[in-house]
Motif scaffolding. Structure first.
Motif, PDB file in Angstrom:
ATOM      1  N   ASP A 101       0.833  -1.211   0.000  1.00 29.35           N
ATOM      2  CA  ASP A 101       0.000   0.000   0.000  1.00 29.35           C
ATOM      3  C   ASP A 101       0.865   1.259   0.000  1.00 29.35           C
ATOM      4  OD1 ASP A 101      -2.660  -0.603  -0.193  1.00 29.35           O
ATOM      5  OD2 ASP A 101      -3.055  -0.617   1.957  1.00 29.35           O
ATOM      6  N   VAL A 102       1.851   1.261   0.894  1.00 26.99           N
ATOM      7  CA  VAL A 102       2.731   2.417   1.029  1.00 26.99           C
ATOM      8  C   VAL A 102       3.469   2.683  -0.285  1.00 26.99           C
ATOM      9  CG1 VAL A 102       4.841   3.242   2.186  1.00 26.99           C
ATOM     10  CG2 VAL A 102       3.006   2.167   3.526  1.00 26.99           C
ATOM     11  N   ALA A 103       3.955   1.619  -0.922  1.00 27.61           N
ATOM     12  CA  ALA A 103       4.703   1.773  -2.164  1.00 27.61           C
ATOM     13  C   ALA A 103       3.826   2.292  -3.296  1.00 27.61           C
ATOM     14  CB  ALA A 103       5.336   0.438  -2.557  1.00 27.61           C
ATOM     15  N   ILE A 104       2.594   1.811  -3.394  1.00 22.35           N
ATOM     16  CA  ILE A 104       1.691   2.285  -4.447  1.00 22.35           C
ATOM     17  C   ILE A 104       1.419   3.777  -4.273  1.00 22.35           C
ATOM     18  CG2 ILE A 104      -0.659   2.109  -5.359  1.00 22.35           C
ATOM     19  CD1 ILE A 104      -0.526  -0.898  -4.747  1.00 22.35           C
ATOM     20  N   ASP A 105       1.243   4.212  -3.026  1.00 19.14           N
ATOM     21  CA  ASP A 105       1.042   5.645  -2.777  1.00 19.14           C
ATOM     22  C   ASP A 105       2.240   6.466  -3.245  1.00 19.14           C
ATOM     23  OD1 ASP A 105      -1.467   5.444  -1.715  1.00 19.14           O
ATOM     24  OD2 ASP A 105      -0.839   5.512   0.381  1.00 19.14           O
ATOM     25  N   ALA A 106       3.455   5.910  -3.069  1.00 15.91           N
ATOM     26  CA  ALA A 106       4.676   6.655  -3.396  1.00 15.91           C
ATOM     27  C   ALA A 106       5.096   6.501  -4.850  1.00 15.91           C
ATOM     28  CB  ALA A 106       5.818   6.183  -2.493  1.00 15.91           C
ATOM     29  N   MET A 107       4.417   5.641  -5.591  1.00 16.98           N
ATOM     30  CA  MET A 107       4.846   5.323  -6.950  1.00 16.98           C
ATOM     31  C   MET A 107       4.634   6.482  -7.911  1.00 16.98           C
ATOM     32  SD  MET A 107       6.184   2.674  -8.582  1.00 16.98           S
ATOM     33  CE  MET A 107       5.795   1.328  -7.469  1.00 16.98           C
ATOM     34  N   LYS A 108       5.644   6.757  -8.708  1.00 12.18           N
ATOM     35  CA  LYS A 108       5.537   7.754  -9.770  1.00 12.18           C
ATOM     36  C   LYS A 108       4.756   7.184 -10.956  1.00 12.18           C
ATOM     37  CE  LYS A 108      10.169   9.686  -8.870  1.00 12.18           C
ATOM     38  NZ  LYS A 108      11.498   9.923  -9.490  1.00 12.18           N
ATOM     39  N   PRO A 109       4.288   8.028 -11.848  1.00 13.44           N
ATOM     40  CA  PRO A 109       3.675   7.531 -13.080  1.00 13.44           C
ATOM     41  C   PRO A 109       4.632   6.611 -13.840  1.00 13.44           C
ATOM     42  CG  PRO A 109       3.200   9.849 -12.824  1.00 13.44           C
ATOM     43  CD  PRO A 109       4.197   9.502 -11.754  1.00 13.44           C
ATOM     44  N   LEU A 110       4.070   5.544 -14.402  1.00  8.87           N
ATOM     45  CA  LEU A 110       4.818   4.532 -15.147  1.00  8.87           C
ATOM     46  C   LEU A 110       5.779   3.743 -14.260  1.00  8.87           C
ATOM     47  CD1 LEU A 110       5.578   6.509 -18.437  1.00  8.87           C
ATOM     48  CD2 LEU A 110       3.702   4.908 -17.986  1.00  8.87           C
ATOM     49  N   GLY A 111       5.459   3.681 -12.968  1.00  5.72           N
ATOM     50  CA  GLY A 111       6.257   2.889 -12.043  1.00  5.72           C
ATOM     51  C   GLY A 111       6.067   1.403 -12.262  1.00  5.72           C
ATOM     52  N   ARG A 112       7.005   0.603 -11.719  1.00  8.53           N
ATOM     53  CA  ARG A 112       6.975  -0.844 -11.870  1.00  8.53           C
ATOM     54  C   ARG A 112       7.087  -1.519 -10.509  1.00  8.53           C
ATOM     55  NH1 ARG A 112      10.055   2.782 -14.229  1.00  8.53           N
ATOM     56  NH2 ARG A 112      12.007   1.582 -14.394  1.00  8.53           N
ATOM     57  N   ILE A 113       6.250  -2.533 -10.312  1.00  8.25           N
ATOM     58  CA  ILE A 113       6.275  -3.318  -9.084  1.00  8.25           C
ATOM     59  C   ILE A 113       6.663  -4.751  -9.437  1.00  8.25           C
ATOM     60  CG2 ILE A 113       4.967  -4.209  -7.126  1.00  8.25           C
ATOM     61  CD1 ILE A 113       3.091  -1.799  -7.427  1.00  8.25           C
ATOM     62  N   VAL A 114       7.713  -5.251  -8.794  1.00  9.49           N
ATOM     63  CA  VAL A 114       8.132  -6.643  -8.949  1.00  9.49           C
ATOM     64  C   VAL A 114       7.596  -7.416  -7.748  1.00  9.49           C
ATOM     65  CG1 VAL A 114      10.069  -8.214  -9.247  1.00  9.49           C
ATOM     66  CG2 VAL A 114      10.250  -5.837 -10.049  1.00  9.49           C
ATOM     67  N   ALA A 115       6.653  -8.320  -7.987  1.00 12.57           N
ATOM     68  CA  ALA A 115       6.068  -9.123  -6.901  1.00 12.57           C
ATOM     69  C   ALA A 115       6.863 -10.418  -6.779  1.00 12.57           C
ATOM     70  CB  ALA A 115       4.602  -9.407  -7.188  1.00 12.57           C
ATOM     71  N   CYS A 116       7.894 -10.399  -5.941  1.00  7.49           N
ATOM     72  CA  CYS A 116       8.764 -11.562  -5.760  1.00  7.49           C
ATOM     73  C   CYS A 116       8.295 -12.434  -4.606  1.00  7.49           C
ATOM     74  CB  CYS A 116      10.197 -11.092  -5.526  1.00  7.49           C
ATOM     75  SG  CYS A 116      11.387 -12.424  -5.324  1.00  7.49           S
ATOM     76  N   GLY A 117       7.781 -11.819  -3.536  1.00  4.21           N
ATOM     77  CA  GLY A 117       7.336 -12.570  -2.367  1.00  4.21           C
ATOM     78  C   GLY A 117       6.314 -11.786  -1.573  1.00  4.21           C
ATOM     79  N   GLN A 118       5.631 -12.500  -0.672  1.00  3.16           N
ATOM     80  CA  GLN A 118       4.605 -11.888   0.177  1.00  3.16           C
ATOM     81  C   GLN A 118       4.763 -12.419   1.609  1.00  3.16           C
ATOM     82  OE1 GLN A 118       1.473  -9.931  -1.170  1.00  3.16           O
ATOM     83  NE2 GLN A 118       3.207  -9.455  -2.498  1.00  3.16           N
ATOM     84  N   SER A 119       5.988 -12.393   2.110  1.00  2.00           N
ATOM     85  CA  SER A 119       6.305 -13.117   3.341  1.00  2.00           C
ATOM     86  C   SER A 119       5.498 -12.653   4.544  1.00  2.00           C
ATOM     87  CB  SER A 119       7.801 -13.007   3.647  1.00  2.00           C
ATOM     88  OG  SER A 119       8.184 -11.652   3.853  1.00  2.00           O
ATOM     89  N   SER A 120       5.029 -11.406   4.551  1.00  2.00           N
ATOM     90  CA  SER A 120       4.238 -10.934   5.697  1.00  2.00           C
ATOM     91  C   SER A 120       2.881 -11.612   5.767  1.00  2.00           C
ATOM     92  CB  SER A 120       4.050  -9.419   5.621  1.00  2.00           C
ATOM     93  OG  SER A 120       3.152  -9.060   4.578  1.00  2.00           O
ATOM     94  N   GLN A 121       2.476 -12.267   4.691  1.00  2.00           N
ATOM     95  CA  GLN A 121       1.144 -12.878   4.642  1.00  2.00           C
ATOM     96  C   GLN A 121       1.177 -14.401   4.731  1.00  2.00           C
ATOM     97  OE1 GLN A 121      -1.533 -10.500   4.484  1.00  2.00           O
ATOM     98  NE2 GLN A 121       0.368  -9.403   4.952  1.00  2.00           N
ATOM     99  N   TYR A 122       2.344 -15.001   4.710  1.00  2.00           N
ATOM    100  CA  TYR A 122       2.426 -16.457   4.617  1.00  2.00           C
ATOM    101  C   TYR A 122       1.869 -17.172   5.846  1.00  2.00           C
ATOM    102  CZ  TYR A 122       5.567 -15.838   0.583  1.00  2.00           C
ATOM    103  OH  TYR A 122       6.125 -15.509  -0.630  1.00  2.00           O
ATOM    104  N   ASN A 123       1.981 -16.550   7.016  1.00  2.00           N
ATOM    105  CA  ASN A 123       1.526 -17.202   8.241  1.00  2.00           C
ATOM    106  C   ASN A 123       0.101 -16.820   8.627  1.00  2.00           C
ATOM    107  OD1 ASN A 123       4.012 -18.616   9.016  1.00  2.00           O
ATOM    108  ND2 ASN A 123       4.854 -16.555   9.238  1.00  2.00           N
ATOM    109  N   ALA A 124      -0.513 -15.914   7.870  1.00  2.00           N
ATOM    110  CA  ALA A 124      -1.845 -15.426   8.209  1.00  2.00           C
ATOM    111  C   ALA A 124      -2.926 -16.304   7.586  1.00  2.00           C
ATOM    112  CB  ALA A 124      -2.012 -13.989   7.728  1.00  2.00           C
TER     113      ALA A 124
END
Length: 350
Positions: free
Chosen positions: A239-262
């Motif tokens: 969420d924080v990164a999307i808010d800070a993203m400039k136009p034409l930004g890129r997100i690499v989804a490599c892992g989601q470790s904060s969610q693995y135990n939930a």
């Protein structure tokens, strides 16, 4: 006969796995005098890799995670290992050869002829520490290199934000990005890890995402916004990164470790994806085994990262479990985010 201790998935956890309850060390006997399987070999394990994705396999068989096959309770946990061949019936893999491949995490392995193709001799002309082939010279390094260049497509002068930045992949992404002329900001889960990012890996800025407002930290360190987010943890930091993203930004989804135990009902729901069309953000998941990723970048990754390690411009930090007896605690610490650097088990000799 010798004792063959193994890291076993003993019971399905509801949340964070507990050493001794959900992961245990169990021993069987291994006949070290026996002949190897036809076309295969027997070997003694030197190192085994511990990785966050393993949590996605330690689930009930009726609750699989997308892309990951549940591991049956009672099974030995498999992952990438480095081992030295004891006896062999395979001319391409003679005795005393050090090999790398996927195997059960245990002291001794027996590999059939049908399984032998999964192993390759370890090429180590510079005679570096073998565990580097489970970190920067292994799958984490390849994921960092290929994810950055194929998915993020960095340009000199851009700003990249890396979460899980002291982990196996994150520490390498940041250093590779520095080589590419980017400004690098990292987030980690403790003050010790933050110091590691700035003092050892030479990130331009870093913050403890558990200390205060992550959004305010990122705004302070990247007031003009970010061009790339290399995501290893998911959750609120996405969420924080999307808010800070400039136009034409890129997100690499490599892992989601904060969610693995939930549990599914407790997982964090991203709230600001509405910004993606207006900012024209590219958001791509990655699997290093996909065509056009690992295969495309393997050779250049080995060349460049090997060079950077040799000349000292790339540093690698490991969280090393010193014996198989400590492996359940080492894996539990990894799942809890307590590790500092790439997690491995060291069984003994090089």
């Amino acid at each position: 006969m010798v004792q063959n201790r193994a890291l076993v998935f003993s019971a399905v956890p509801d949340g964070l796995p507990v050493a001794g309850k959900h992961m245990q060390v169990q021993a069987t006997e291994f006949d070290d005098a026996a002949q190897p399987p036809a076309g295969g070999f027997t070997a003694k394990t030197i190192y085994a890799s511990l990785d966050p994705y393993l949590r996605l396999r330690l689930v009930a068989p009726d609750k699989p995670r997308p892309g990951f096959e549940p591991l049956p309770a009672g099974s030995i946990i498999p992952n990438t290992v480095i081992a030295r061949i004891i006896k062999s019936d395979n001319a391409a893999l003679p005795p005393n050869t050090v090999v790398i491949g996927m195997a059960p995490i245990q002291e001794y392995i027996s590999v059939t002829g049908e399984q032998a193709f999964q192993f390759s001799p370890l090429q180590n002309p510079a005679n570096v520490d073998l565990k580097l082939f489970l970190g920067p010279l292994g799958m984490p390094g390849l994921a960092a290199y290929a994810g950055l260049y194929e998915v993020a497509k960095p340009r000199t002068g851009e700003t990249i934000f890396v979460s899980g930045a002291s982990g196996a992949v994150g520490q390498l992404v940041g250093q590779i990005a520095k080589q590419a002329g980017l400004r690098v900001i990292g987030a980690a889960g403790s003050d010790e890890k933050v110091r590691l990012l700035t003092d050892v890996f030479k990130f331009d800025g870093a913050f403890n995402h558990r200390d205060g407002d992550a959004r305010a930290h990122l705004e302070r360190l990247a007031p003009g916004g970010i061009d790339i987010y290399y995501d290893n943890v998911g959750g609120e930091l996405l969420d924080v990164a999307i808010d800070a993203m400039k136009p034409l930004g890129r997100i690499v989804a490599c892992g989601q470790s904060s969610q693995y135990n939930a549990l599914p009902s407790q997982q964090y729901g991203i709230r600001n994806t509405w910004q993606m069309p207006g900012k024209r953000i590219t958001w791509r998941g990655m699997n290093i085994f996909d065509d056009g990723l690992g295969d495309k970048y393997r050779a250049v990754h080995q060349e460049k990262v090997g060079q950077w390690i040799s000349d000292g411009t790339m540093q690698a930090v490991f969280s090393e479990t010193k014996s198989i007896e400590e492996a359940p605690a080492g894996l539990a610490d990894l799942f809890a985010g307590k590790n500092v650097g790439k997690a491995v088990i060291h069984f003994g000799e090089q």
